[in-house]
Design a protein around this motif. Structure first.
Motif, PDB file in Angstrom:
ATOM      1  N   ASP B   9     -22.175 -18.417 -48.305  1.00 21.88           N
ATOM      2  CA  ASP B   9     -21.339 -18.071 -49.459  1.00 21.88           C
ATOM      3  C   ASP B   9     -19.934 -17.604 -49.055  1.00 21.88           C
ATOM      4  O   ASP B   9     -19.407 -16.658 -49.617  1.00 21.88           O
ATOM      5  N   LEU B  10     -19.346 -18.288 -48.073  1.00 23.72           N
ATOM      6  CA  LEU B  10     -18.061 -17.849 -47.535  1.00 23.72           C
ATOM      7  C   LEU B  10     -16.902 -18.296 -48.426  1.00 23.72           C
ATOM      8  O   LEU B  10     -16.844 -19.455 -48.837  1.00 23.72           O
ATOM      9  N   SER B  11     -16.005 -17.352 -48.733  1.00 24.47           N
ATOM     10  CA  SER B  11     -14.802 -17.686 -49.486  1.00 24.47           C
ATOM     11  C   SER B  11     -13.586 -17.158 -48.734  1.00 24.47           C
ATOM     12  O   SER B  11     -13.615 -16.042 -48.228  1.00 24.47           O
ATOM     13  N   VAL B  12     -12.556 -17.963 -48.662  1.00 33.73           N
ATOM     14  CA  VAL B  12     -11.299 -17.535 -48.037  1.00 33.73           C
ATOM     15  C   VAL B  12     -10.170 -17.790 -49.019  1.00 33.73           C
ATOM     16  O   VAL B  12     -10.064 -18.879 -49.584  1.00 33.73           O
ATOM     17  N   ASP B  13      -9.349 -16.775 -49.223  1.00 33.05           N
ATOM     18  CA  ASP B  13      -8.205 -16.898 -50.136  1.00 33.05           C
ATOM     19  C   ASP B  13      -6.904 -16.828 -49.355  1.00 33.05           C
ATOM     20  O   ASP B  13      -6.840 -16.212 -48.294  1.00 33.05           O
ATOM     21  N   TYR B  14      -5.864 -17.461 -49.885  1.00 29.43           N
ATOM     22  CA  TYR B  14      -4.509 -17.229 -49.391  1.00 29.43           C
ATOM     23  C   TYR B  14      -3.811 -16.329 -50.389  1.00 29.43           C
ATOM     24  O   TYR B  14      -3.768 -16.647 -51.570  1.00 29.43           O
ATOM     25  N   GLY B  17      -4.428 -11.255 -55.518  1.00 27.71           N
ATOM     26  CA  GLY B  17      -4.108 -11.096 -56.933  1.00 27.71           C
ATOM     27  C   GLY B  17      -4.099 -12.419 -57.676  1.00 27.71           C
ATOM     28  O   GLY B  17      -4.758 -13.383 -57.278  1.00 27.71           O
ATOM     29  N   ALA B  18      -3.315 -12.457 -58.743  1.00 27.44           N
ATOM     30  CA  ALA B  18      -3.354 -13.603 -59.651  1.00 27.44           C
ATOM     31  C   ALA B  18      -2.826 -14.876 -58.986  1.00 27.44           C
ATOM     32  O   ALA B  18      -3.293 -15.969 -59.270  1.00 27.44           O
ATOM     33  N   GLY B  19      -1.860 -14.719 -58.072  1.00 29.05           N
ATOM     34  CA  GLY B  19      -1.239 -15.901 -57.490  1.00 29.05           C
ATOM     35  C   GLY B  19      -1.979 -16.456 -56.290  1.00 29.05           C
ATOM     36  O   GLY B  19      -1.490 -17.348 -55.617  1.00 29.05           O
ATOM     37  N   SER B  20      -3.176 -15.945 -55.979  1.00 29.98           N
ATOM     38  CA  SER B  20      -3.845 -16.371 -54.762  1.00 29.98           C
ATOM     39  C   SER B  20      -4.446 -17.763 -54.912  1.00 29.98           C
ATOM     40  O   SER B  20      -4.725 -18.234 -56.010  1.00 29.98           O
ATOM     41  N   THR B  21      -4.629 -18.416 -53.773  1.00 35.39           N
ATOM     42  CA  THR B  21      -5.213 -19.752 -53.748  1.00 35.39           C
ATOM     43  C   THR B  21      -6.573 -19.664 -53.077  1.00 35.39           C
ATOM     44  O   THR B  21      -6.701 -19.043 -52.026  1.00 35.39           O
ATOM     45  N   HIS B  22      -7.566 -20.273 -53.689  1.00 35.75           N
ATOM     46  CA  HIS B  22      -8.894 -20.274 -53.073  1.00 35.75           C
ATOM     47  C   HIS B  22      -8.988 -21.484 -52.160  1.00 35.75           C
ATOM     48  O   HIS B  22      -9.193 -22.603 -52.624  1.00 35.75           O
ATOM     49  N   ALA B  23      -8.811 -21.247 -50.853  1.00 33.08           N
ATOM     50  CA  ALA B  23      -8.814 -22.361 -49.906  1.00 33.08           C
ATOM     51  C   ALA B  23     -10.242 -22.782 -49.587  1.00 33.08           C
ATOM     52  O   ALA B  23     -10.538 -23.960 -49.466  1.00 33.08           O
ATOM     53  N   VAL B  24     -11.121 -21.807 -49.438  1.00 31.65           N
ATOM     54  CA  VAL B  24     -12.529 -22.086 -49.167  1.00 31.65           C
ATOM     55  C   VAL B  24     -13.339 -21.369 -50.233  1.00 31.65           C
ATOM     56  O   VAL B  24     -13.140 -20.184 -50.490  1.00 31.65           O
ATOM     57  N   ASN B  25     -14.228 -22.110 -50.862  1.00 34.38           N
ATOM     58  CA  ASN B  25     -14.865 -21.618 -52.075  1.00 34.38           C
ATOM     59  C   ASN B  25     -16.394 -21.626 -51.942  1.00 34.38           C
ATOM     60  O   ASN B  25     -17.026 -22.662 -52.042  1.00 34.38           O
ATOM     61  N   HIS B  26     -16.976 -20.452 -51.693  1.00 34.17           N
ATOM     62  CA  HIS B  26     -18.442 -20.310 -51.647  1.00 34.17           C
ATOM     63  C   HIS B  26     -19.105 -21.401 -50.812  1.00 34.17           C
ATOM     64  O   HIS B  26     -19.909 -22.189 -51.311  1.00 34.17           O
ATOM     65  N   GLU B 228     -11.481 -29.936 -51.681  1.00 33.68           N
ATOM     66  CA  GLU B 228     -10.971 -28.833 -52.493  1.00 33.68           C
ATOM     67  C   GLU B 228     -11.754 -27.545 -52.296  1.00 33.68           C
ATOM     68  O   GLU B 228     -12.193 -26.903 -53.254  1.00 33.68           O
ATOM     69  N   GLY B 229     -11.952 -27.185 -51.026  1.00 34.61           N
ATOM     70  CA  GLY B 229     -12.541 -25.893 -50.710  1.00 34.61           C
ATOM     71  C   GLY B 229     -14.048 -25.841 -50.781  1.00 34.61           C
ATOM     72  O   GLY B 229     -14.651 -24.801 -50.539  1.00 34.61           O
ATOM     73  N   GLU B 230     -14.684 -26.955 -51.133  1.00 34.49           N
ATOM     74  CA  GLU B 230     -16.144 -26.939 -51.229  1.00 34.49           C
ATOM     75  C   GLU B 230     -16.726 -28.038 -50.359  1.00 34.49           C
ATOM     76  O   GLU B 230     -16.112 -29.082 -50.151  1.00 34.49           O
ATOM     77  N   ILE B 231     -17.938 -27.781 -49.882  1.00 35.49           N
ATOM     78  CA  ILE B 231     -18.625 -28.814 -49.119  1.00 35.49           C
ATOM     79  C   ILE B 231     -19.382 -29.678 -50.109  1.00 35.49           C
ATOM     80  O   ILE B 231     -20.286 -29.208 -50.798  1.00 35.49           O
ATOM     81  N   VAL B 232     -18.964 -30.934 -50.240  1.00 33.94           N
ATOM     82  CA  VAL B 232     -19.555 -31.776 -51.275  1.00 33.94           C
ATOM     83  C   VAL B 232     -20.734 -32.588 -50.752  1.00 33.94           C
ATOM     84  O   VAL B 232     -21.534 -33.092 -51.516  1.00 33.94           O
ATOM     85  N   GLU B 233     -20.815 -32.721 -49.432  1.00 32.70           N
ATOM     86  CA  GLU B 233     -21.957 -33.458 -48.894  1.00 32.70           C
ATOM     87  C   GLU B 233     -22.258 -32.955 -47.489  1.00 32.70           C
ATOM     88  O   GLU B 233     -21.345 -32.677 -46.717  1.00 32.70           O
TER      89      GLU B 233
END
Lengths: 312, 548
Positions: B9-14, B17-26, B228-233
């Motif tokens: 369940d790893l998430s990494v943001d850049y 706050g509100a302007g952050s980007t979710h580079a790696v998503n769960h 887009e930050g998620e492992i799809v396969e």
């Protein structure tokens, strides 16, 4: 001509009515965008505020100063009091009034000399960086000549030679001794930008060398040029103070430099009149600091990515 | 057996706050001991961010906001930097894309090893030399490189050295972040072979991060596809190749084909067989004639021989023809482009465009040539002035070459944008380059090349910097322009697949000489020169692992 040069395959655009084609963004918008970029940086904002205040003080000196700059007849070498907030000089003049009037000279010399030496540095540096061959060698020789001559002695020699010229003479001296370093810095940046693909692409777009240098390359060095201007202005302010402190300027003019000169002449430190030495010194330092702070904001102009990063 | 690396369940943001980007998503996945796993994604998919998080090298503004990274049961995210450094011995090592630039130019290779040995103290001082020699031998380098400086080694050798340096701490997990992307095709192939061999022999766990599905499929046992930050396969390589489940994976796979096949199909290039279709010709179109041209550069250092970049090359680019110029880096193909566009002057021979002798043009006469011969640059990020809007960039050649002014010029600019498929045109005209994606930038570069209504376009690796999914679009655009406008195309590339789909004829360059030429499909199907065969073999082939 017009029908021949327009190639086929344009469906959507043909439909656009002539009226709906808006003109390109105006230069004014660009300037406003640049200004807001600099303002959005916290440090730069502090610098602009300090510089702005100083310029306001200089401009409104006649209204702000309690006395005239050369108005004497007060107690000599008096300490701070309600009538004279920073005391008086050995000649019986009000220190605060001198400080306020003196801002005019320091800021004027700083901005004008800084601007002139930057203009020379840009013209020499960019053309030197873009041309190759014999022309570059000639410029190289001249710039090196100015770089190897030690600055302060040259300044003193020229100032002594042109003695009695007043502020104009000081500006000339500062510009002559101050442009070479900026030219060299701008030249090396021009050389590195010249080999970029977008410059080659401009050649392919049929651009003339003059336009390539001043429309393609120069805007990419804005921060360097503005930085160079603020650096040159700072150096000019310090050089002006230095020359006047040595008594090489017109000592009857009231500026922060001459204040230091007279304070030293009357042994202000020995008599405990610290304000006489420290006040102009601090003002010079504060002015230089404000220019440096503005430079932090200037960095965002040349690098749009840096700008967007600062918003996050 | 427990997993070596367990990510839950790893998430990494850049940013925050509100302007952050979710580079790696769960993201969750595990790596078993001794496994070779590939991590594939296009730029911006978060694959490198994930790689840095796994190695504990995340730098602000990136920061881990949730989940855990367990290496042998220890959470890396919770380690202090001192503990993390201790862990580097026998833990995780990373090889970077620019690993070859990570070497200190003023220290010999031996000193780089000594630095690591000294810092960790895991090897006796007496064994330092033998250990360093052993390590460079593992990456197939002679021990003499230890006394060299980084500047004396080639890119491939330097990347091998950085792999050896990473190995020196006997890591359990090696993370390779695009280890071969900055290398030449042939070198890339060799370095990948070394990595695959090394992993088999040393039996460390490897995580290979790459944008190139071909490279990953031929080396890894299991592949993680990131989008887009998620492992799809997450599936074994063979399964990804034969029966991909996710649409994104299918899309990536569709962009791979064997240039040697009889019929090559790519999205946008269906059923392209070896045939020269009849094309509309422009009136008075002229040919480029390259006649026994050589280019010799002076020796880089005193006492060394001169460099012959182009050696006695002759060819003719007929009006409306498309010719591919292929070769590895250093084969002289870019120099040839410079000679044709008058950026450089030939040392011998002549380049002619119609009546114009290109080699003798002076700076002031460039416009004559550039009215008809335009260029598309390799790097769309460098070819646009970052401070000019798209409109300004396109207006200049329009004004300079067609003489249109004001509203006429502006209408022409909008037409160009429409031609290259950037609509709504008004919106794109007002944009600055940094607001565009790589593919959009390259379209602007192509639009600029079209502004003068040229007869010849020289495209120098126009898609090599773009993501796979964007390549086909740009290539299809070039092909369309050629069919609709009758522009001749000189397509310079090391990528034989793209050469196969956009060109009729091909010339293979090696060391400045033409070693093979002919119809593109025929040359690629039946290559006769050994160099051409080597180039073809170096193309990542998803099926290679199965064959081996």
């Amino acid at each position: 001509m017009s029908t021949q040069s327009i190639p086929p395959s344009t469906r959507a655009v043909r439909a656009i009515e002539e009226a709906s084609i808006a003109p390109a963004p105006s230069p004014l918008k660009v300037v406003l965008r640049v200004a807001s970029t600099v303002w959005s940086n916290g440090k730069a904002r502090i610098g602009i505020i300090i510089l702005g205040l100083m310029i306001l003080i200089a401009v409104f000196a006649p209204l702000l100063a309690p006395y005239g700059a050369r108005q004497n007849g007060f107690d000599r070498s008096a300490d701070a009091s309600a009538a004279h907030w920073l005391g008086t000089t050995a000649a019986g003049e009000d220190v605060l009034s001198q400080l306020i009037w003196g801002a005019q000279i320091s800021i004027f010399v700083g901005l004008v000399a800084g601007l002139l030496s930057t203009v020379i540095a840009v013209l020499v540096g960019l053309s030197w960086g873009y041309v190759r061959g014999f022309g570059a060698d000639v410029i190289n020789f001249i710039v090196n000549l100015f770089l190897v001559i030690p600055g302060l002695p040259l300044m003193i020699v020229i100032a002594a030679y042109l003695s009695g010229g007043g502020i104009g003479m000081i500006i000339v001296v500062v510009v002559i001794t101050g442009w070479a370093w900026g030219a060299r810095v701008l030249r090396s940046q021009t050389q590195s930008l010249r080999s970029r693909d977008f410059v080659t692409a401009a050649v392919f777009s049929g651009e003339r060398p003059f336009r390539i240098v001043f429309r393609e390359i120069l805007p990419n060095m804005t921060s360097l040029i503005v930085g160079n201007f603020f650096g040159a202005a700072t150096a000019a302010i310090l050089a002006e103070a230095g020359l006047e402190y040595l008594g090489l300027g017109d000592t009857t003019v009231v500026s922060w430099g001459t204040m230091l000169f007279w304070a030293q002449n009357s042994n202000a430190l020995l008599t405990g009149q610290w304000a006489l030495l420290f006040a102009p010194g601090l003002c010079i330092a504060l002015l230089a600091t404000s220019l440096t702070l503005i430079n932090f904001g200037v960095d965002g102009i040349s690098n749009p990515r840096l700008r967007e990063g600062s918003k996050r | 057996m427990t997993a070596l690396l367990e990510i839950t369940d790893l998430s990494v943001d850049y940013g925050e706050g509100a302007g952050s980007t979710h580079a790696v998503n769960h993201v969750s996945f595990t790596l078993q001991h001794g496994e070779f796993v590939g991590l594939v994604g296009e730029s911006g998919s978060g694959k490198s961010t994930l790689g840095f998080a796994v190695t504990g090298l995340s730098k602000p503004p990136a920061h881990v906001v949730g989940g855990s990274i367990l290496l042998d049961g220890v959470d890396i995210a919770s380690l202090s930097s001192a503990d993390l450094r201790e862990q580097r011995h026998g833990g995780i090592a990373m090889v970077l894309q620019s690993g070859m630039n990570a070497l200190n130019p003023v220290r010999s290779i031996r000193n780089h090893f000594v630095d690591i040995f000294r810092a960790h103290g895991h090897i006796d001082r007496a064994d330092w030399n033998s250990r360093a020699e052993e390590l460079v031998a593992k990456v197939e380098l002679p021990s003499s490189v230890l006394d060299r400086y980084p500047g004396e080694l080639s890119g491939g050798m330097r990347q091998r050295v950085s792999i050896a340096l990473a190995l020196s701490l006997e890591p359990k997990l090696m993370v390779f972040d695009e280890p071969t992307t900055a290398l030449d095709v042939l070198v890339q192939h060799a370095v990948m072979d070394t990595i695959i061999e090394l992993q088999k022999k040393e039996n460390f766990t490897a995580l290979l991060i790459s944008h190139d599905l071909g490279i990953v499929l031929e080396s890894a046992q299991r592949v993680l596809v990131m989008h887009e930050g998620e492992i799809v396969e997450d599936a074994p390589s063979r399964q990804i190749l034969e029966s991909p489940r996710d649409d994104y994976t299918k899309m990536l796979l569709s962009h791979y084909a064997d240039p040697r096949a009889d019929v090559v199909e790519l999205p946008g290039f269906e059923k392209r067989v070896a045939s020269v279709s009849s094309r509309t010709r422009q009136k008075d179109q002229k040919a480029i004639v390259v006649d026994h041209v050589s280019k010799v550069y002076p020796a880089p250092r005193r006492g060394e021989p001169q460099v012959t970049a182009v050696d006695d090359v002759s060819f003719t680019l007929e009006p409306g023809q498309s010719l591919a110029l292929v070769g590895a880096s250093g084969s002289g193909k870019s120099t040839l482009a410079k000679l044709i566009t008058a950026v450089e002057k030939p040392s011998a021979g002549s380049v002619r465009f119609g009546d114009l002798d290109v080699g003798s043009l002076r700076r002031g006469q460039f416009r004559q040539l550039h009215r008809d011969v335009q260029m598309v640059f390799q790097d769309p990020y460098a070819a646009l002035n970052p401070l000019h809007t798209v409109e300004y960039t396109l207006t200049r050649p329009v004004v300079n070459f067609t003489g249109l002014k004001g509203l006429d010029a502006r209408r022409r600019v909008l037409e160009l944008l429409d031609t290259v498929g950037l609509s709504p045109v008004e919106e794109f005209a007002a944009k600055l380059p940094h607001q565009l994606s790589g593919g959009q930038r390259q379209r602007v570069v192509i639009a600029r090349a079209l502004a003068s209504n040229p007869q010849v376009i020289i495209a120098d690796e126009p898609v090599s910097m773009l993501d796979v999914s964007l390549r086909a679009g740009v290539l299809a655009l070039l092909e369309d322009l050629r069919e609709q406008w009758g522009v001749s195309l000189l397509y310079i590339t090391h990528d034989l697949l793209s050469a196969r789909v956009v060109t009729d004829n091909i010339m293979v360059l090696n060391g400045g000489r033409v070693v093979e030429r002919g119809n593109t499909a025929e040359v690629l199907r039946n290559p006769s020169d050994e160099y051409t065969i080597r180039l073809l073999d170096a193309i990542p082939n998803p099926g290679r692992r199965d064959v081996a």
